[in-house]
Design a protein around this motif. Structure first.
Motif, mmCIF file in Angstrom:
data_model
loop_
_atom_site.group_PDB
_atom_site.id
_atom_site.type_symbol
_atom_site.label_atom_id
_atom_site.label_comp_id
_atom_site.label_asym_id
_atom_site.label_seq_id
_atom_site.Cartn_x
_atom_site.Cartn_y
_atom_site.Cartn_z
ATOM 1 N N VAL A 33 0.805 -1.232 0.000
ATOM 2 C CA VAL A 33 0.000 0.000 0.000
ATOM 3 C C VAL A 33 0.836 1.279 0.000
ATOM 4 C CG1 VAL A 33 -2.014 -1.075 1.081
ATOM 5 C CG2 VAL A 33 -0.261 -0.007 2.520
ATOM 6 N N GLY A 34 2.122 1.164 0.232
ATOM 7 C CA GLY A 34 2.911 2.395 0.268
ATOM 8 C C GLY A 34 4.385 2.138 0.034
ATOM 9 N N ILE A 35 5.034 3.181 -0.442
ATOM 10 C CA ILE A 35 6.461 3.131 -0.743
ATOM 11 C C ILE A 35 7.088 4.350 -0.093
ATOM 12 C CG2 ILE A 35 8.072 3.575 -2.655
ATOM 13 C CD1 ILE A 35 7.070 0.816 -2.906
ATOM 14 N N HIS A 48 17.003 -7.874 8.914
ATOM 15 C CA HIS A 48 18.020 -7.279 8.042
ATOM 16 C C HIS A 48 18.169 -5.795 8.321
ATOM 17 C CE1 HIS A 48 20.634 -6.978 4.573
ATOM 18 N NE2 HIS A 48 20.008 -5.856 4.250
ATOM 19 N N PHE A 49 19.422 -5.379 8.421
ATOM 20 C CA PHE A 49 19.772 -3.977 8.611
ATOM 21 C C PHE A 49 20.938 -3.666 7.703
ATOM 22 C CE2 PHE A 49 22.327 -0.631 10.417
ATOM 23 C CZ PHE A 49 21.395 0.331 10.780
ATOM 24 N N PRO A 50 21.042 -2.539 7.064
ATOM 25 C CA PRO A 50 20.057 -1.457 7.069
ATOM 26 C C PRO A 50 19.075 -1.573 5.911
ATOM 27 C CG PRO A 50 22.056 -0.757 5.938
ATOM 28 C CD PRO A 50 22.215 -2.228 6.259
ATOM 29 N N ILE A 51 17.878 -1.049 6.105
ATOM 30 C CA ILE A 51 16.954 -0.918 4.981
ATOM 31 C C ILE A 51 16.584 0.556 4.824
ATOM 32 C CG2 ILE A 51 16.014 -3.267 4.919
ATOM 33 C CD1 ILE A 51 13.537 -2.157 6.445
ATOM 34 N N ILE A 52 16.563 0.986 3.579
ATOM 35 C CA ILE A 52 16.242 2.374 3.232
ATOM 36 C C ILE A 52 14.941 2.379 2.418
ATOM 37 C CG2 ILE A 52 16.975 4.388 1.867
ATOM 38 C CD1 ILE A 52 18.701 4.105 4.305
ATOM 39 N N ASP A 53 14.845 1.445 1.483
ATOM 40 C CA ASP A 53 13.652 1.347 0.631
ATOM 41 C C ASP A 53 12.580 0.579 1.395
ATOM 42 O OD1 ASP A 53 15.034 2.656 -1.335
ATOM 43 O OD2 ASP A 53 15.517 0.843 -2.467
ATOM 44 N N ILE A 84 9.438 -0.639 -8.791
ATOM 45 C CA ILE A 84 8.978 0.694 -8.424
ATOM 46 C C ILE A 84 10.158 1.526 -7.908
ATOM 47 C CG2 ILE A 84 7.372 2.018 -6.982
ATOM 48 C CD1 ILE A 84 5.562 -0.490 -6.969
ATOM 49 N N PHE A 85 10.975 0.905 -7.059
ATOM 50 C CA PHE A 85 12.146 1.627 -6.550
ATOM 51 C C PHE A 85 13.152 1.919 -7.667
ATOM 52 C CE2 PHE A 85 10.583 0.167 -2.406
ATOM 53 C CZ PHE A 85 10.662 1.364 -1.725
#
Ligand code: ZN
Length: 155
Positions: A33-35, A48-53, A84-85
């Motif tokens: 539903v969202g990005i 999992h680290f790091p996540i930005i997207d 999409i990203f």
């Protein structure tokens, strides 16, 4: 898991928020539903680290909403959020480029771009030599898309 995407841990996060308790069924209850893109790197439900997207997913039955990383959404839930990203990165690098068809569908469904803009995108998405007017429209679409995924976090 060596790549840091731990399915067991993701399941442990997702299942309590789902109605079905069998993973193969439960994962189908979720929709994208969202990005957004994180200001500060976050940790995915899978550990999992790091996540930005970031992808915001909602369970259609329980109404629960949670953010997970782009990779888990694609790998385990089967949404092509990566496309999409990829679109977002492309138009950030070069505003003369256009978003791809998957992003167009997604942002239209989100109400970010209207029906007319969606059709324009379908008709001109692959064109390189646009008229000045068409290019202005493409820029306007790109701005709307980027504004909608504006970095969140500290305002
Ligand atoms: Zn993850």
């Amino acid at each position: 898991m060596s790549d840091g995407y731990n399915l067991t841990q993701l399941k442990a996060g997702i299942l309590p928020l789902s109605r079905a308790q069998e993973w193969e069924v439960a994962r189908k209850e979720w929709k994208l539903v969202g990005i957004s893109q994180a200001d500060e790197p976050e940790t995915c439900l899978c550990g999992h680290f790091p996540i930005i997207d970031l992808c915001t997913i909602t369970n259609a039955i329980t109404g629960n909403t949670v953010d997970v990383g782009n990779v888990c959404v694609k790998k385990f839930l089967g949404f092509r959020s990566d496309l999409i990203f990829a679109s977002i990165k492309r138009i950030k690098r070069n505003p003369n480029k256009s978003i791809g068809p998957d992003a167009a569908v997604f942002f239209h469904r989100q109400g970010i771009i209207n029906e007319w803009e969606y059709r324009f995108q379908q008709d001109t998405g692959r064109k390189r030599d646009l008229t000045a007017k068409q290019l202005a429209t493409r820029h306007s679409i790109n701005r709307k898309v980027l504004a909608s995924i504006a970095r969140r976090g500290i305002a």
